[in-house]
Design a protein around this motif. Structure first.
Motif, PDB file in Angstrom:
ATOM      1  N   GLY A  33      51.973  45.017  19.228  1.00 24.34           N
ATOM      2  CA  GLY A  33      51.264  44.679  20.455  1.00 24.34           C
ATOM      3  C   GLY A  33      52.055  43.825  21.421  1.00 24.34           C
ATOM      4  N   ALA A  34      53.267  43.419  21.049  1.00 23.25           N
ATOM      5  CA  ALA A  34      54.032  42.523  21.913  1.00 23.25           C
ATOM      6  C   ALA A  34      54.309  43.184  23.257  1.00 23.25           C
ATOM      7  CB  ALA A  34      55.339  42.134  21.235  1.00 23.25           C
ATOM      8  N   GLY A  35      54.104  42.456  24.335  1.00 18.95           N
ATOM      9  CA  GLY A  35      54.338  43.012  25.657  1.00 18.95           C
ATOM     10  C   GLY A  35      54.615  41.919  26.659  1.00 18.95           C
ATOM     11  N   SER A  36      55.193  42.303  27.788  1.00 21.55           N
ATOM     12  CA  SER A  36      55.607  41.320  28.776  1.00 21.55           C
ATOM     13  C   SER A  36      54.430  40.601  29.416  1.00 21.55           C
ATOM     14  CB  SER A  36      56.450  42.000  29.863  1.00 21.55           C
ATOM     15  OG  SER A  36      55.701  43.028  30.502  1.00 21.55           O
ATOM     16  N   ARG A  37      53.238  41.226  29.403  1.00 21.13           N
ATOM     17  CA  ARG A  37      52.087  40.604  30.069  1.00 21.13           C
ATOM     18  C   ARG A  37      51.797  39.218  29.504  1.00 21.13           C
ATOM     19  NH1 ARG A  37      47.436  40.966  32.845  1.00 21.13           N
ATOM     20  NH2 ARG A  37      45.760  39.682  31.995  1.00 21.13           N
ATOM     21  N   TRP A  38      51.967  39.032  28.200  1.00 20.42           N
ATOM     22  CA  TRP A  38      51.579  37.775  27.555  1.00 20.42           C
ATOM     23  C   TRP A  38      52.776  36.937  27.127  1.00 20.42           C
ATOM     24  CZ3 TRP A  38      48.411  42.049  25.367  1.00 20.42           C
ATOM     25  CH2 TRP A  38      47.161  42.127  25.997  1.00 20.42           C
ATOM     26  N   THR A  39      53.913  37.167  27.734  1.00 14.55           N
ATOM     27  CA  THR A  39      55.121  36.444  27.325  1.00 14.55           C
ATOM     28  C   THR A  39      54.969  34.945  27.531  1.00 14.55           C
ATOM     29  OG1 THR A  39      56.522  38.340  27.830  1.00 14.55           O
ATOM     30  CG2 THR A  39      57.595  36.182  27.705  1.00 14.55           C
ATOM     31  N   ASP A  40      54.396  34.543  28.661  1.00 18.38           N
ATOM     32  CA  ASP A  40      54.306  33.122  28.992  1.00 18.38           C
ATOM     33  C   ASP A  40      53.135  32.426  28.325  1.00 18.38           C
ATOM     34  OD1 ASP A  40      56.526  33.360  30.627  1.00 18.38           O
ATOM     35  OD2 ASP A  40      55.334  33.819  32.400  1.00 18.38           O
ATOM     36  N   ASN A  41      52.048  33.142  28.098  1.00 19.93           N
ATOM     37  CA  ASN A  41      50.846  32.517  27.529  1.00 19.93           C
ATOM     38  C   ASN A  41      50.065  33.550  26.734  1.00 19.93           C
ATOM     39  OD1 ASN A  41      48.613  31.028  26.888  1.00 19.93           O
ATOM     40  ND2 ASN A  41      47.875  30.792  28.988  1.00 19.93           N
ATOM     41  N   PRO A  42      50.122  33.472  25.412  1.00 17.90           N
ATOM     42  CA  PRO A  42      49.363  34.433  24.606  1.00 17.90           C
ATOM     43  C   PRO A  42      47.852  34.332  24.797  1.00 17.90           C
ATOM     44  CG  PRO A  42      51.056  33.346  23.293  1.00 17.90           C
ATOM     45  CD  PRO A  42      50.945  32.590  24.580  1.00 17.90           C
ATOM     46  N   TRP A  43      47.381  33.191  25.319  1.00 14.24           N
ATOM     47  CA  TRP A  43      45.960  33.013  25.626  1.00 14.24           C
ATOM     48  C   TRP A  43      45.809  32.890  27.146  1.00 14.24           C
ATOM     49  CZ3 TRP A  43      45.402  28.551  21.561  1.00 14.24           C
ATOM     50  CH2 TRP A  43      45.305  29.099  20.265  1.00 14.24           C
ATOM     51  N   PRO A  44      45.925  33.972  27.886  1.00 16.39           N
ATOM     52  CA  PRO A  44      45.977  33.896  29.350  1.00 16.39           C
ATOM     53  C   PRO A  44      44.659  33.454  29.960  1.00 16.39           C
ATOM     54  CG  PRO A  44      45.867  36.181  28.632  1.00 16.39           C
ATOM     55  CD  PRO A  44      46.039  35.360  27.395  1.00 16.39           C
ATOM     56  N   ASP A  45      44.726  32.526  30.910  1.00 14.56           N
ATOM     57  CA  ASP A  45      43.497  31.993  31.482  1.00 14.56           C
ATOM     58  C   ASP A  45      42.917  32.885  32.578  1.00 14.56           C
ATOM     59  OD1 ASP A  45      45.312  31.475  33.495  1.00 14.56           O
ATOM     60  OD2 ASP A  45      45.267  29.297  33.238  1.00 14.56           O
ATOM     61  N   ASP A  46      43.593  34.011  32.914  1.00 15.64           N
ATOM     62  CA  ASP A  46      42.948  34.935  33.836  1.00 15.64           C
ATOM     63  C   ASP A  46      41.984  35.867  33.118  1.00 15.64           C
ATOM     64  OD1 ASP A  46      44.932  36.335  32.545  1.00 15.64           O
ATOM     65  OD2 ASP A  46      45.635  37.410  34.332  1.00 15.64           O
ATOM     66  N   MET A  47      41.961  35.817  31.789  1.00 13.79           N
ATOM     67  CA  MET A  47      40.938  36.515  31.002  1.00 13.79           C
ATOM     68  C   MET A  47      39.809  35.526  30.744  1.00 13.79           C
ATOM     69  SD  MET A  47      43.457  38.440  28.268  1.00 13.79           S
ATOM     70  CE  MET A  47      42.097  38.976  27.194  1.00 13.79           C
ATOM     71  N   LYS A  48      38.621  35.805  31.225  1.00 12.62           N
ATOM     72  CA  LYS A  48      37.507  34.868  31.116  1.00 12.62           C
ATOM     73  C   LYS A  48      37.214  34.520  29.666  1.00 12.62           C
ATOM     74  CE  LYS A  48      34.212  32.432  33.068  1.00 12.62           C
ATOM     75  NZ  LYS A  48      34.533  31.313  33.973  1.00 12.62           N
ATOM     76  N   CYS A  49      37.345  35.492  28.773  1.00 14.77           N
ATOM     77  CA  CYS A  49      37.078  35.213  27.360  1.00 14.77           C
ATOM     78  C   CYS A  49      38.060  34.188  26.815  1.00 14.77           C
ATOM     79  CB  CYS A  49      37.119  36.500  26.537  1.00 14.77           C
ATOM     80  SG  CYS A  49      38.629  37.471  26.708  1.00 14.77           S
ATOM     81  N   MET A  50      39.326  34.301  27.173  1.00 14.53           N
ATOM     82  CA  MET A  50      40.324  33.347  26.701  1.00 14.53           C
ATOM     83  C   MET A  50      40.147  31.985  27.369  1.00 14.53           C
ATOM     84  SD  MET A  50      42.259  34.603  24.307  1.00 14.53           S
ATOM     85  CE  MET A  50      40.704  35.258  23.658  1.00 14.53           C
ATOM     86  N   GLU A  51      39.937  31.981  28.674  1.00 17.19           N
ATOM     87  CA  GLU A  51      39.737  30.720  29.383  1.00 17.19           C
ATOM     88  C   GLU A  51      38.573  29.936  28.786  1.00 17.19           C
ATOM     89  OE1 GLU A  51      38.877  29.235  33.958  1.00 17.19           O
ATOM     90  OE2 GLU A  51      37.874  31.031  33.186  1.00 17.19           O
ATOM     91  N   THR A  52      37.473  30.615  28.507  1.00 14.06           N
ATOM     92  CA  THR A  52      36.279  29.946  27.996  1.00 14.06           C
ATOM     93  C   THR A  52      36.478  29.431  26.587  1.00 14.06           C
ATOM     94  OG1 THR A  52      34.864  31.323  29.388  1.00 14.06           O
ATOM     95  CG2 THR A  52      33.826  30.259  27.491  1.00 14.06           C
ATOM     96  N   VAL A  53      37.035  30.262  25.726  1.00 10.28           N
ATOM     97  CA  VAL A  53      37.181  29.873  24.325  1.00 10.28           C
ATOM     98  C   VAL A  53      38.240  28.779  24.171  1.00 10.28           C
ATOM     99  CG1 VAL A  53      37.800  30.674  22.022  1.00 10.28           C
ATOM    100  CG2 VAL A  53      36.371  32.096  23.483  1.00 10.28           C
TER     101      VAL A  53
END
Length: 417
Positions: free
Chosen positions: A142-162
């Motif tokens: 699943g590794a990809g460039s989208r999450w290189t900087d932050n595996p828990w990206p805050d532009d995903m509401k689920c990640m930001e909230t949790v």
């Protein structure tokens, strides 16, 4: 290192001000935040708070609602885990407290208590090897460039909230712990130990036994099959998050992640073998002048504490360990409140430094603990009196390759007279 002043007793309600100030002054340089940014989490530390929480537990509906994330008032989780982790509520005490619950709910809840016991048995067997992949290397598909900087990206509401709840409350329901670990390691392909460390630093119930087991089970390094985090789980457990997300029309977890497993590793032996259990009766000549408390066992019913009611209790904030871990200040506040609460009922000495050095001139009684740190430090401290650990199921010879195999081998907890 000089003796620290006794931490203040926890205030009633949500006022942690004095505890926060004590930690900021005496331990602030050991926290990951600056001293001025230290806050408390969502729990009050101490035996009184633990007993109050247990008295209010009602697990009716637990089997149905334990995985609910939102709305918060629909969650079925009992929120006992910080008190269990630090020995304020032994597993046996919680097991007995739900005896009158509805059968299905009681069975499911007791399964979770047994999972906690399994984590302790596994950790007692493999020790620090629990920090390495047990059965397979982590999948990296699943590794990809989208999450290189932050595996828990805050532009995903689920990640930001949790992640926000992790950072403010210091506690998460099991469902969202699985979301975070799967997103970090399976989706983003980031190294699982780094994510486990990040979660551990904030969890008030953070134990290496339970947290590492949870991560290894979720991402497939210990179970052989990774848990696939996707939008489906969020919509089922917390649908409001998807409705409020700016990525709702372009969700990066819309589909299921790859279910590929990593290659097998030559890990520790997990088949049937003896599990270290500590003494089954008090060992040593006695004549202690203090009781050495650890973070594993801070409750009034700690066996060494309970057996020696007139001796002072001594707790040492392990400076080298805390410098390395850089825990969130809210975890230190919780520990301080446990000690401050205990000091209302007996003499408590609080120190900071190298544990063995701080106890060098003391003859201590202590309770054995199923963690490698206790084993290594106790060899230097040399307690004159070692008390048995309060197991829910005393370890013997058993496999630890899986929860189901372990549970079949150990059976159900026996009755206590």
């Amino acid at each position: 290192m000089p003796l620290l002043p006794t931490p203040p007793a926890p205030a009633s309600g949500s006022d942690h001000g004095e505890s926060i100030a004590w930690v900021a002054e005496h331990l602030g340089d050991l926290a990951r935040e600056s001293p001025t940014d230290i806050t408390a989490g969502g729990f009050t530390g101490g035996q009184v708070a633990a007993d109050t929480a247990l008295a209010g537990v009602d697990i009716t509906g637990y089997a149905r609602d334990r995985s609910t994330v939102l709305p918060v008032d629909r969650r079925g989780a009992s929120r006992m885990s910080p008190y269990i982790r630090h020995g304020l509520l032994p597993l046996r005490t919680v097991w007995d407290a739900v005896s009158d619950a509805p059968g299905r709910d009681k069975g499911r809840y007791r399964d979770e208590l047994m999972w906690q016991e399994y984590a302790r048995h596994l950790y007692a067997r493999v020790g620090r090897d629990l920090g390495a992949s047990l059965r397979r290397d982590q999948p990296r598909a699943g590794a990809g460039s989208r999450w290189t900087d932050n595996p828990w990206p805050d532009d995903m509401k689920c990640m930001e909230t949790v992640v926000g709840e992790l950072h403010t409350e210091g506690w998460l329901v099991n469902q969202t712990r699985m979301w975070l670990s799967s997103q970090w390691a399976v989706r983003a392909g980031a190294t699982w130990r780094d994510g486990e460390d990040e979660m551990f630093a904030h969890l008030l119930d953070g134990s290496r036994a339970a947290n590492r087991l949870g991560w290894q089970w979720t991402i497939g390094t210990g179970s052989g099959k990774p848990y696939g985090f996707s939008r489906w789980q969020v919509n089922k457990r917390a649908p409001a998050l998807c409705r409020e997300c700016s990525l709702s029309d372009n969700c990066p977890i819309e589909g299921w992640p790859s279910d590929a497993t990593g290659p097998s590793v030559d890990g520790p032996y997990l088949g049937a073998a003896d599990i270290p259990a500590g003494p089954d009766e008090v060992e040593g000549p006695g004549h202690a002048d203090a009781v050495w408390l650890t973070a594993e066992s801070l409750g009034d019913t700690d066996p060494a504490l309970d057996t020696n009611p007139t001796l002072p209790a001594v707790f040492v904030f392990d400076e080298p360990l805390l410098q390395r871990l850089r825990l969130s200040g809210k975890r230190l506040v919780f520990l301080a409140e446990c000690l401050g609460d205990l000091a209302q009922r007996r003499d408590v000495e609080v120190r900071r430094g190298v544990v063995a050095d701080e106890l060098a001139d003391r003859s201590v009684a202590a309770t054995w603990a199923p963690v490698p740190g206790w084993q290594s430090i106790s060899r230097r401290v040399e307690p004159v009196e070692i008390h048995p650990w309060p197991w829910l199921v005393r370890p013997g010879r058993a496999p630890v390759r899986s929860f189901s195999a372990w549970r079949k081998s150990v059976g159900a907890p026996g009755r206590v007279n």
